[in-house]
Scaffold this active site. Sequence first.
Site, short mmCIF file in Angstrom:
data_model
loop_
_atom_site.label_atom_id
_atom_site.label_comp_id
_atom_site.label_asym_id
_atom_site.label_seq_id
_atom_site.Cartn_x
_atom_site.Cartn_y
_atom_site.Cartn_z
N LEU A 72 0.86 -1.19 0.00
CA LEU A 72 0.00 0.00 0.00
C LEU A 72 0.89 1.23 0.00
O LEU A 72 1.74 1.38 0.88
CB LEU A 72 -0.86 0.04 1.28
CG LEU A 72 -1.88 -1.09 1.47
CD1 LEU A 72 -2.41 -1.08 2.90
CD2 LEU A 72 -3.04 -0.95 0.48
N HIS A 73 0.72 2.10 -0.98
CA HIS A 73 1.51 3.33 -0.95
C HIS A 73 0.82 4.52 -1.62
O HIS A 73 1.34 5.63 -1.57
CB HIS A 73 2.87 3.10 -1.63
CG HIS A 73 2.76 3.03 -3.12
ND1 HIS A 73 2.35 1.90 -3.77
CD2 HIS A 73 2.98 3.96 -4.08
CE1 HIS A 73 2.33 2.13 -5.07
NE2 HIS A 73 2.70 3.36 -5.29
N ARG A 74 -0.35 4.32 -2.23
CA ARG A 74 -1.01 5.45 -2.92
C ARG A 74 -1.39 6.52 -1.91
O ARG A 74 -1.93 6.20 -0.85
CB ARG A 74 -2.32 5.02 -3.58
CG ARG A 74 -2.19 4.11 -4.70
CD ARG A 74 -2.73 4.63 -6.01
NE ARG A 74 -2.03 3.89 -7.02
CZ ARG A 74 -0.85 4.22 -7.52
NH1 ARG A 74 -0.32 5.35 -7.23
NH2 ARG A 74 -0.21 3.44 -8.36
#
Length: 375
Positions: free
Chosen positions: A207-209
């Site tokens: 997860l990085h957005r």
Amino acid sequence: MAGLKIVNVVGARPNFMKVAPLWEAMRAYPGIEPLVVHTGQHYDHKMSQLFFDHLGLPKPDVYLGVGSGGHGEQTGKIMIAFERTVKEAAPDIVLVVGDVNSTIACGLVAVKLGVKLVHVEAGLRSYDRTMPEEVNRVLTDQISDYLFTTERSAHDNLRREGIPDERIFFTGNVMIDSLLKHRDKAARSPVLEDLGLRAKGYVLVTLHRPSNVDDRDVLAGLLEVLAAIATRLPVVFPIHPRTRAKLGEFRLDRGLQRLPDLKLVDPLGYLDFLKCMDNARLVLTDSGGIQEETTVLGVPCVTARENTERPVTVTEGTNVLAGRDPERILAEANRVIDGRGKIGRRPELWDGRAAGRIVKVLWDREGRGAPGGTD
Ligand code: UD1
């Protein structure tokens, strides 16, 4: 004396596996001189150097070292530094891939200096302009001379935006070239033993957005989903620097360390990550590229986003769009864990030979007949 000088731009982690096969395909043409310019958008060892090592990319010919910053600052710094590079190197072509800030920054510089611009992975659209990548994609496509696409929907998107058909080439997916080339080697990585995982007995998460990690409540909701999944199967979560910083800032990291089956690890190298994907029961992600990689590996993917610019992964592949509602994401994850994940097939032209097709188009149209271009 080379006939066709091509500057290949890399900046951020998802660029390296796309440029590696292109660089290799270019080297097979004696008349092409390929250079690699690294903007330095990603600079941590685990986000950059490790990928060069695993993918067999050469040391960049030029390293701009721009680092992090706001979008304006980062894009501006890349443009200033890259303009100098293009003036000095005087290439015939600048090639950019994907949709990161380095893509649009270097693309703009090239066209303003009258250098032909090639965009690989053109035409993908989420139709969500709040995503920085969407803006980068639309603008880069508008100014490119050659647009190479990975799926047929991209051609329709480009046509709607007025791009002439003669500029568009459906050639397949260079990221999948890298995946297929390195899959066997990745299988020999000891990463599962190192992390104490069993094949098909764990869930892999990334997860990085900004839309998922920059808001405390959204991120906390996603962490609850991970904690619920971890009561059923071990979860391994290689953490992007942006996400790591947000977990600290929101003080969400402490509770996590108490969950023994939620393994937070540093970003993994290319081969280790590929092995982790290939052997996962489920991949839960908000990445773009991972939706494509899991489709080719035949591993079920649940995407924690409302939209995707890669619709072929849903219509033909193993990807399910679960949106951002934690309950829905958990329900989709449980469905896969219960053995009811999607079975897909490999999309058209994702066959490991996309880079060769792209370079042939460029050579046939730009190289042949140029000084030093003999055949
Ligand atoms: C960028 C891309 C995104 C891609 C992602 C893959 C843009 C707009 N976004 O997002 O499309 O999916 O890369 O990883 O180009 N940082 C480090 N070390 C690094 C790199 C970044 O610590 O080597 C930290 C910094 O705090 C930085 C933050 O991560 O401010 C964000 O980095 P940035 O390059 O701005 O965007 P990404 O979120 O990595």
